[in-house]
Write a protein that holds these residues in place. Sequence first.
Motif, short mmCIF file in Angstrom:
data_model
loop_
_atom_site.label_atom_id
_atom_site.label_comp_id
_atom_site.label_asym_id
_atom_site.label_seq_id
_atom_site.Cartn_x
_atom_site.Cartn_y
_atom_site.Cartn_z
N ARG A 39 1.14 11.41 -2.47
CA ARG A 39 2.53 11.38 -2.04
C ARG A 39 2.94 10.04 -1.43
NH1 ARG A 39 5.02 16.30 -2.14
NH2 ARG A 39 3.69 18.12 -2.50
N GLY A 40 2.01 9.12 -1.27
CA GLY A 40 2.34 7.80 -0.77
C GLY A 40 2.61 7.73 0.71
N TYR A 41 1.98 8.59 1.51
CA TYR A 41 2.19 8.55 2.95
C TYR A 41 1.52 7.30 3.54
CZ TYR A 41 3.62 13.46 2.68
OH TYR A 41 4.27 14.63 2.38
N PRO A 42 2.25 6.52 4.35
CA PRO A 42 1.62 5.37 5.00
C PRO A 42 0.49 5.83 5.92
CG PRO A 42 4.01 5.24 5.14
CD PRO A 42 3.68 6.61 4.64
N THR A 43 -0.62 5.15 5.89
CA THR A 43 -1.76 5.53 6.72
C THR A 43 -1.51 5.23 8.19
OG1 THR A 43 -2.80 3.38 6.32
CG2 THR A 43 -3.40 5.18 4.85
N SER A 88 -3.03 -1.54 -3.01
CA SER A 88 -3.90 -0.36 -3.00
C SER A 88 -3.11 0.92 -2.72
CB SER A 88 -5.02 -0.53 -1.96
OG SER A 88 -4.48 -0.63 -0.66
N GLY A 89 -3.56 2.00 -3.29
CA GLY A 89 -2.98 3.31 -3.02
C GLY A 89 -1.61 3.54 -3.60
N ASN A 90 -1.16 2.67 -4.51
CA ASN A 90 0.19 2.77 -5.05
C ASN A 90 0.23 3.56 -6.36
OD1 ASN A 90 1.56 0.62 -3.22
ND2 ASN A 90 -0.23 -0.44 -4.04
N TYR A 91 1.43 4.02 -6.71
CA TYR A 91 1.71 4.50 -8.05
C TYR A 91 2.56 3.43 -8.71
CZ TYR A 91 3.99 7.08 -11.84
OH TYR A 91 4.47 7.47 -13.06
N ILE A 92 2.03 2.79 -9.76
CA ILE A 92 2.68 1.66 -10.39
C ILE A 92 3.03 2.04 -11.82
CG2 ILE A 92 2.45 -0.78 -11.02
CD1 ILE A 92 0.32 -0.98 -8.77
N SER A 130 3.48 13.04 -15.73
CA SER A 130 3.36 11.76 -15.05
C SER A 130 2.13 11.73 -14.17
CB SER A 130 4.61 11.50 -14.21
OG SER A 130 4.46 10.34 -13.44
N LEU A 131 1.54 10.55 -13.99
CA LEU A 131 0.35 10.43 -13.15
C LEU A 131 0.60 10.86 -11.72
CD1 LEU A 131 -1.59 7.12 -13.99
CD2 LEU A 131 -2.28 9.47 -14.42
N ASN A 132 1.85 10.71 -11.24
CA ASN A 132 2.12 11.06 -9.84
C ASN A 132 2.63 12.50 -9.69
OD1 ASN A 132 4.72 10.62 -10.86
ND2 ASN A 132 5.47 9.88 -8.88
N THR A 133 2.38 13.34 -10.67
CA THR A 133 2.71 14.75 -10.53
C THR A 133 1.85 15.35 -9.42
OG1 THR A 133 3.26 14.93 -12.87
CG2 THR A 133 2.73 16.97 -11.73
N ARG A 153 0.83 -1.21 0.00
CA ARG A 153 0.00 0.00 0.00
C ARG A 153 0.87 1.27 0.00
NH1 ARG A 153 -4.19 -0.53 4.40
NH2 ARG A 153 -5.28 -1.70 2.77
N ASN A 154 0.50 2.22 -0.82
CA ASN A 154 1.08 3.57 -0.82
C ASN A 154 2.58 3.58 -1.15
OD1 ASN A 154 -1.49 4.02 0.12
ND2 ASN A 154 -0.89 5.47 1.70
N ASN A 155 2.95 2.79 -2.13
CA ASN A 155 4.32 2.76 -2.61
C ASN A 155 4.39 3.21 -4.07
OD1 ASN A 155 5.54 0.96 -0.29
ND2 ASN A 155 3.75 -0.16 -1.01
N ARG A 156 5.61 3.50 -4.52
CA ARG A 156 5.88 3.58 -5.95
C ARG A 156 6.55 2.27 -6.34
NH1 ARG A 156 8.51 8.09 -9.97
NH2 ARG A 156 8.90 6.63 -11.69
#
Length: 379
Positions: free
Chosen positions: A342-346, A167-171, A304-307, A145-148
């Motif tokens: 930004r991929g912050y861990p919940t 879930s919640g990742n940028y892949i 990029s999608l994660n802009t 979760r929440n990684n690139r």
Amino acid sequence: MKLLMKIQKEIKTNHGVALKKTMLTFSVLFMIGLAIQAQNVYVVDNNQGSGAQYTNAQTAIDSAAVGDIIYLQPSPNNYGNINMTKALNIYGIGHIPELNSGQVATVGSIFFRSGDASGSKISGLNISNIYLDNTAFNNHNVVIRNNRIGYIAGNSTTSRANNVIISGNYIRNPNFNAIDPYNSQNWIISNNLIEQPNTAATWSTLSRFNSSVLFNNNIVLTRQNGNAGNSIQLFNNCSGTQITNNIFLFTGTDVENMNLGSNSALNFQNNLTYSYNSTLDNLSGTNNIDDTDPQFVNFNQNASLNTTSNDYHIQTGSPAEDAGTDGNDLGVFNGTFPFSLRGYPTELPYLTDFVIYNNILSAGTQLNINIKASANINN
């Protein structure tokens, strides 16, 4: 909820010391977010002169017990490959943090090949690849979760790497097949940003999805150009998969459909498609919204999608508003999912402001820090 703290720490040295924000930020985060946890916590920092418990991630993993937390500090240095030997929780700060000069915790490949690491959680990291492909050990119920991430591989058997949550990742894989469950069962792939940057028509992104895989609430962008028949291959060798509440975006030229690939019985329901440079055919299935702008709050299709300037919330009046099978918006913010660009861990609070008032200290004086953080979702 916001967390505002002022921390004073006495620094005793023989000489005046100029302190760097990066050295303090994560130690403070660690104390705020993890001190209340029952598990042991291992801090890994391979920055030069860090003074952390460990500088090598694998050494910390080998030393930890089942259920412990491994906390990887942001660093310009890659932590290398990781071999998972037991169930652990491995956290970074996120893959596009606001502070720390944008530094992240980067690892090479994470291999689930050396033991039963069922129940592990991986969050907030920049990861090249994740391999759940060992046939000697079970690695069920893994949460990613929440990684690139570049690539996630499943298992050739049906009984070794099941019930995985992605879930919640940028892949983003610059090659093909970013997610490949293979024969793994009951994977849930939801609320991710998935990007195919390559323009080749046959470079699929989603491979070997079976009928037990759920693919929902994702935003998928492909830059593939169509072949001579104006088709591309986004899915390949997939069968019977439920595909719901997603948004599919196409920026390539001469793209009318994504029909290439040996797929069968894919169930597209309540998805939206949109091409920025072509006219798309209608998507097979039910209640789909064809070739229609999703009307994000802010989006640049050429970036990029994660802009971080992108905002994937749906505007009021958008056709994607309340268009999901559950009556919620399509895409990554469907329902109450706490998507973080930004991929912050919940599980952890994250810093939004960090001020050192006296960064040059004499021996025996106090360090005055003002910290502002957003609280974690779990608490």
